[in-house]
Motif scaffolding. Structure first.
Motif, short mmCIF file in Angstrom:
data_model
loop_
_atom_site.label_atom_id
_atom_site.label_comp_id
_atom_site.label_asym_id
_atom_site.label_seq_id
_atom_site.Cartn_x
_atom_site.Cartn_y
_atom_site.Cartn_z
N ARG A 161 0.83 -1.20 0.00
CA ARG A 161 0.00 0.00 0.00
C ARG A 161 0.88 1.26 0.00
NH1 ARG A 161 -3.32 1.50 4.56
NH2 ARG A 161 -2.64 -0.44 5.52
N GLU A 162 1.93 1.23 0.77
CA GLU A 162 2.87 2.36 0.81
C GLU A 162 3.46 2.63 -0.57
OE1 GLU A 162 5.68 1.49 3.93
OE2 GLU A 162 5.91 3.63 4.36
N ALA A 163 3.90 1.56 -1.23
CA ALA A 163 4.52 1.72 -2.55
C ALA A 163 3.52 2.25 -3.56
CB ALA A 163 5.11 0.39 -3.02
N ALA A 164 2.31 1.71 -3.52
CA ALA A 164 1.30 2.15 -4.49
C ALA A 164 0.93 3.61 -4.26
CB ALA A 164 0.06 1.25 -4.40
N LEU A 165 0.84 3.99 -2.98
CA LEU A 165 0.46 5.36 -2.65
C LEU A 165 1.53 6.34 -3.10
CD1 LEU A 165 -1.72 7.08 -1.38
CD2 LEU A 165 -0.70 6.70 0.86
N GLU A 166 2.78 5.92 -3.01
CA GLU A 166 3.88 6.75 -3.48
C GLU A 166 3.73 7.06 -4.98
OE1 GLU A 166 8.49 5.73 -4.15
OE2 GLU A 166 7.79 5.33 -2.11
N GLY A 167 3.40 6.04 -5.76
CA GLY A 167 3.20 6.24 -7.19
C GLY A 167 2.00 7.15 -7.46
N GLY A 169 0.74 9.33 -5.43
CA GLY A 169 1.10 10.67 -4.95
C GLY A 169 1.93 11.43 -5.96
N TYR A 170 2.91 10.75 -6.56
CA TYR A 170 3.76 11.43 -7.52
C TYR A 170 2.95 11.92 -8.72
CZ TYR A 170 7.40 12.53 -10.82
OH TYR A 170 8.19 13.18 -11.73
N ALA A 171 2.11 11.04 -9.25
CA ALA A 171 1.30 11.41 -10.42
C ALA A 171 0.34 12.56 -10.07
CB ALA A 171 0.52 10.19 -10.93
N ALA A 172 -0.25 12.50 -8.89
CA ALA A 172 -1.19 13.55 -8.48
C ALA A 172 -0.45 14.88 -8.31
CB ALA A 172 -1.88 13.16 -7.17
N TRP A 173 0.76 14.82 -7.78
CA TRP A 173 1.53 16.04 -7.57
C TRP A 173 1.90 16.71 -8.90
CZ3 TRP A 173 6.89 16.70 -8.83
CH2 TRP A 173 7.42 17.94 -8.43
N VAL A 174 2.39 15.90 -9.85
CA VAL A 174 2.77 16.46 -11.15
C VAL A 174 1.58 17.19 -11.76
CG1 VAL A 174 3.40 15.88 -13.53
CG2 VAL A 174 4.60 14.77 -11.63
N SER A 175 0.43 16.55 -11.71
CA SER A 175 -0.75 17.13 -12.32
C SER A 175 -1.25 18.35 -11.52
CB SER A 175 -1.81 16.04 -12.45
OG SER A 175 -3.08 16.59 -12.45
N ALA A 176 -1.27 18.26 -10.19
CA ALA A 176 -1.76 19.36 -9.36
C ALA A 176 -0.87 20.59 -9.50
CB ALA A 176 -1.85 18.94 -7.90
N ARG A 177 0.44 20.36 -9.56
CA ARG A 177 1.39 21.47 -9.66
C ARG A 177 1.22 22.18 -11.01
NH1 ARG A 177 7.06 21.51 -11.17
NH2 ARG A 177 8.21 23.06 -9.99
N GLU A 178 1.02 21.36 -12.04
CA GLU A 178 0.84 21.92 -13.37
C GLU A 178 -0.40 22.81 -13.42
OE1 GLU A 178 1.66 18.87 -16.45
OE2 GLU A 178 -0.06 19.82 -17.45
N LYS A 179 -1.48 22.33 -12.78
CA LYS A 179 -2.75 23.07 -12.82
C LYS A 179 -2.86 24.07 -11.68
CE LYS A 179 -5.19 18.87 -14.24
NZ LYS A 179 -5.81 17.82 -13.46
N ASP A 180 -1.88 24.09 -10.76
CA ASP A 180 -1.96 24.92 -9.56
C ASP A 180 -3.29 24.69 -8.85
OD1 ASP A 180 -1.45 26.68 -7.57
OD2 ASP A 180 -1.49 28.49 -8.80
N GLU A 181 -3.59 23.44 -8.56
CA GLU A 181 -4.88 23.08 -7.97
C GLU A 181 -4.62 22.14 -6.80
OE1 GLU A 181 -8.14 22.30 -6.63
OE2 GLU A 181 -7.37 20.46 -7.49
N ALA A 450 4.40 14.38 -1.49
CA ALA A 450 3.57 13.61 -2.42
C ALA A 450 4.00 12.16 -2.51
CB ALA A 450 3.60 14.25 -3.81
N VAL A 451 5.28 11.90 -2.28
CA VAL A 451 5.73 10.51 -2.34
C VAL A 451 5.98 9.97 -0.94
CG1 VAL A 451 6.65 10.73 -4.66
CG2 VAL A 451 8.16 11.19 -2.72
N GLY A 452 5.36 10.62 0.05
CA GLY A 452 5.40 10.06 1.39
C GLY A 452 6.64 10.38 2.20
N ALA A 453 7.52 11.27 1.68
CA ALA A 453 8.77 11.55 2.39
C ALA A 453 8.56 12.67 3.41
CB ALA A 453 9.87 11.87 1.40
N LEU A 454 7.82 12.37 4.45
CA LEU A 454 7.69 13.32 5.57
C LEU A 454 8.84 13.07 6.53
CD1 LEU A 454 4.45 12.57 4.70
CD2 LEU A 454 4.12 14.32 6.43
#
Lengths: 550, 550
Positions: A161-167, A169-181, A450-454
């Motif tokens: 689950r951790e590994a899947a969430l990392e993937g 998260g990364y995809a969501a971040w790329v898209s959110a950053r691009e759209k500033d959303e 986004a990739v869980g690195a807190l």
């Protein structure tokens, strides 16, 4: 001119930190590697009865066979991470997340396989451990034992689950950053990530502070308590230094009303930047027969270490400093990884590099201009640690529950104001003195959460502090060091780092233990503060006699 | 002009075969995929007692969970293969071989894990199998059962050794081909590969002919006996056709004394070729949100199918046909893989493409010029199958022991003379009518044997034969097909292929069963021979009335 350029560039931009300080930085930046987890020493059990040296060695060899298989699978995991950020077609991300989860599940199986239940308690018992022939063998057993204890507390399902969430998260971040959303695309993933990090910490480190549990993954042995002291002291020094700089006549007369460093600066052809990155990285000693350089949204060091080290950077025509400083930063990781390999070889002399019209002095002043602003990776050395402290405080709050993920944008902007006196203004609002931002230039600017690195950000400034402290020891050991670097020759420094730092790997259990061995004292933030005061005192003519000859 | 260009190009170069015939070709070219192994049907055991439909479904779901994990790990294996040929730093090859071996070991464990011992014999028994709700579910059980039976006969060690040898073979081949050096660098690996393939065949298919056992991995159900018939008939037709062509007045007056097709032809800028490849592949329907195109020493289709399909090609300024034909060939694989995914979408109309000075007729004649020569991938459609027959005969001899690997260069050159009347002459020997070659242009030209793919070459010509047979059915189903393609529109053909071929995957057990369903008869080589006779009869004016309007 080439020498001066290299000297100024490498000796002055923030990224020098990781070129000098390998280990903290390396642990900190290798998302792609898949084996960031190192544990702190704790008392080993005492299981073994009488075991001969021969039996201990044979058990160790059986363990090593297991560890080599695990390392190979982690090397593959590192490659998947690299590929995800450099090569993966956009539509292929969901399948990749599934693949990564499957591999994480296999790694969990391997790290908890029953033969380790038999081997590790025996090998890690003190009387058997001392029968092993080398410090490396003993360190391997110690680290494997800690990792095994940690993994046993995680289910395979949790790991996957951790590994899947990392993937995801990364995809969501790329898209959110691009759209500033922030709220629609990114918030749900961030909520899941924070919840999962808490869940994992509770399972693996019962009784620990959640932030400490996460921090320990990236910086073994470091705690919130110690970091709060370190960063508190740093803040105490930095805030007045920044005020002094901004009150200096140089800043008031020359810097204040100029556009930000990346606006109106020279524009560099991206291909020439890439060539420069290649040349500088080779001059610094990066070995391209065992590595490569590519581009990605967020620069990183990935691949399968130490035999296949893949660094990335990113180029833009305006923000030309980012490309080369990203390269220098990642080369620091790369040299550390390649330094784990005993192979040594001579490196080509550095070549003359043209700077396109700026004098070395102009260039030096340009890249070291102090300017509170929005983006961490564009920050100067003085404001950079304040960006880290901001993140340190916010991620603590996310993990202890005092900050809800949904309130992150607001909290971020408030802290930008209080720590850096920078007002984040949305496009079109045009408030006086504000910087046009929005979340893309605020809490969405970095990939880490986004990739869980807190718990990861502190390593950057710890790395800079280590660098300052190591530099003093290196200068003591090599009196000609500054002159060598002035000639564009990094070989002596690299050799010293390999010998004193890189080859030691994880034989020590903490950064402090490593620093004590190499420099004679544990981490001492004073070196970093002294470095900043001297350098920026000279740059902004705030002290007597400090004018560097240029 | 664009339409004519596309029409000519795609309807005429040898690579059309795989654009039309997916499955044989796909099985044939996906080295990187890691799951080439499919087995032939054999009688399933009868283990199950009374099992309800609900129980069968629940067991099937448990199996499917296992199969999905295996598929994810095979996807990763495919990515490693792709990376090895496109991105891997040269010095990192030994570590990569170790990583691949570790993953192959894990895959073997997963394919032989004890829960399958419980599930598969029950599910594969005929009375349980028929309780499953869909033909896909039944095919999954059948294929998993066959794969499980095969893997159980292999040790984990043997599997890992195979994977490591593949990596070693690839690296040795790249280096040997570059240096044109067979005996020192390549021969020892080839000997190991031949020995291992025999060992694996003996272990997994006791009592089978060694070549049949290898052939079955790439073309389920195909045998030496049937191939010998098919290729024998083909040789009988091709040799006189080639003689006729070479005796034609066109060949004698226009082709004979011109330099080979790749000398003195137009020189194309590599960047423009890459752009052309991109445009043609998009026009053919390759989906770049689920795939990418890169370059490699030997073009291939790799990655993690069907969600991440990575095709490669290679460009050279002189041999400009190789780049585009490599692309078209690999796009054939790519479309097949992407066709496994139910997703459908419209594709952009093809754009006008300039040809740099050649008229469509000149271009058509140029790319279809018949010329016996050294290199398979540069061969025209008439001589190409003879290159395949040469390899088919030699790999049989390597596996039955009648040809020692050390004698391969000599045997290769002798067969080039007897089958194609091409004399291989070493640099500087300058024999009359000979072609300057050496082993780099002889037995070292192809990567296949170096990575253990013995029994693979026949698939290329089987694919061409299937293509010719499928084309006739497609034209029957879509009367406007030629006209559509003349307008540069491949959508109807692609839809027909998706529906009739691609989505069917491995629901059938052999190529013949698939062809019988789609075209009404098993593989019939006559379609291919008819196609060649008509096309080259027209091109070389050997028949009446056959002049195609251009």
């Amino acid at each position: 001119m080439a020498c001066a350029f290299l000297h100024r560039l490498v000796a002055s931009v923030p990224t020098i930190s990781t070129t000098i300080a390998g280990p903290a930085a390396t642990t900190a930046c290798n998302f792609g590697r898949g084996k960031n987890v190192r544990m702190f020493a704790s008392a080993a059990g005492t299981v073994a009865s009488a075991v001969t040296a021969q039996e201990a060695l044979s058990k160790y060899e059986e363990l090593a066979k297991n560890l080599r298989e695990i390392d190979a699978l982690e090397g593959i995991s590192g490659l998947l991470g690299w590929d995800e950020q450099t090569m993966l077609p956009s539509g292929s991300a969901p399948a990749r997340a599934f693949h990564k989860a499957a591999l994480a599940g296999v790694l969990h199986e391997k790290k908890t396989n029953p033969s380790l239940d038999v081997l590790l308690p025996v090998l890690a018992s003190p009387n058997v451990l001392e029968l092993l022939p080398s410090p490396e063998a003993r360190a391997n057993v110690r680290l494997a034992h800690k990792e095994w204890e940690l993994q046993k507390k995680k289910s395979k399902e949790m790991t996957a689950r951790e590994a899947a969430l990392e993937g995801r998260g990364y995809a969501a971040w790329v898209s959110a950053r691009e759209k500033d959303e922030f709220h629609h695309g990114f918030l749900p993933v961030l909520q899941d990530i924070v919840a999962l990090k808490k869940e994992v910490a509770t399972a693996t480190r019962p009784g620990w502070d959640t932030y400490d549990a996460n921090l320990d993954l990236f910086e073994p042995g470091m705690t919130v308590r110690r970091l709060t002291e370190i960063f508190g002291a740093l803040k105490t020094d930095l805030v007045p230094l920044l005020q002094q700089i901004m009150a200096s006549s140089r800043y008031q007369t020359q810097d204040k009303d100029r556009p930000p460093a990346f606006q109106g600066g020279p524009q560099w052809d991206v291909n020439i930047q890439a060539q420069l990155s290649r040349e500088v990285s080779e001059a610094l000693g990066f070995d391209y027969t065992l590595g490569r350089i590519d581009t990605s949204v967020h620069p990183f060091t990935g691949g399968s270490h130490p035999t296949d080290v893949r660094i990335t950077t990113r180029y833009s025509q305006e923000k030309w400093l980012e490309g080369i400083s990203g390269t220098v930063h990642e080369v620091g990781h790369g040299l550390y990884e390649q330094g784990r390999n005993p192979e040594q070889r001579d490196l080509p002399a550095s070549r003359a590099l043209s700077m396109g019209g700026l004098s070395p002095e102009d260039f030096y002043r340009h890249v070291n201009r102090v300017q509170p602003d929005l983006i961490r990776v564009e920050a100067d050395e003085v404001t950079y640690p304040l960006h880290i402290i901001l993140r340190f405080e916010l991620e603590q709050a996310l993990l202890d529950g005092s900050l809800a993920p949904a309130d992150l944008p607001h909290a971020w902007n408030a802290k930008m104001k209080s720590l850096l006196n920078v007002e984040v203004v949305k496009s079109g609002e045009g408030r006086e003195g504000g910087r046009e931002g929005g979340n893309a230039k605020g809490c969405l600017q970095d990939v880490h959460w986004a990739v869980g690195a807190l718990g990861y950000f502190p390593s950057y400034t710890l790395g800079a502090m280590m660098a300052a402290q190591l530099w003093v020891s290196a200068e003591r050991a090599i009196p000609s060091l500054s002159a060598e670097i002035g000639r564009g020759n990094f070989q002596k420094l690299r050799e010293w780092l390999r010998r004193e730092v890189h080859v030691r790997g994880s034989v020590f259990t903490s950064m402090d233990e490593l620093l004590r061995t190499v420099t004679g004292e544990p981490l001492n933030p004073e070196y970093f503060v002294m470095y900043l005061k001297r350098k920026y005192g000279e740059l902004y003519s705030m002290e007597e006699g400090g004018k560097e000859e240029l």
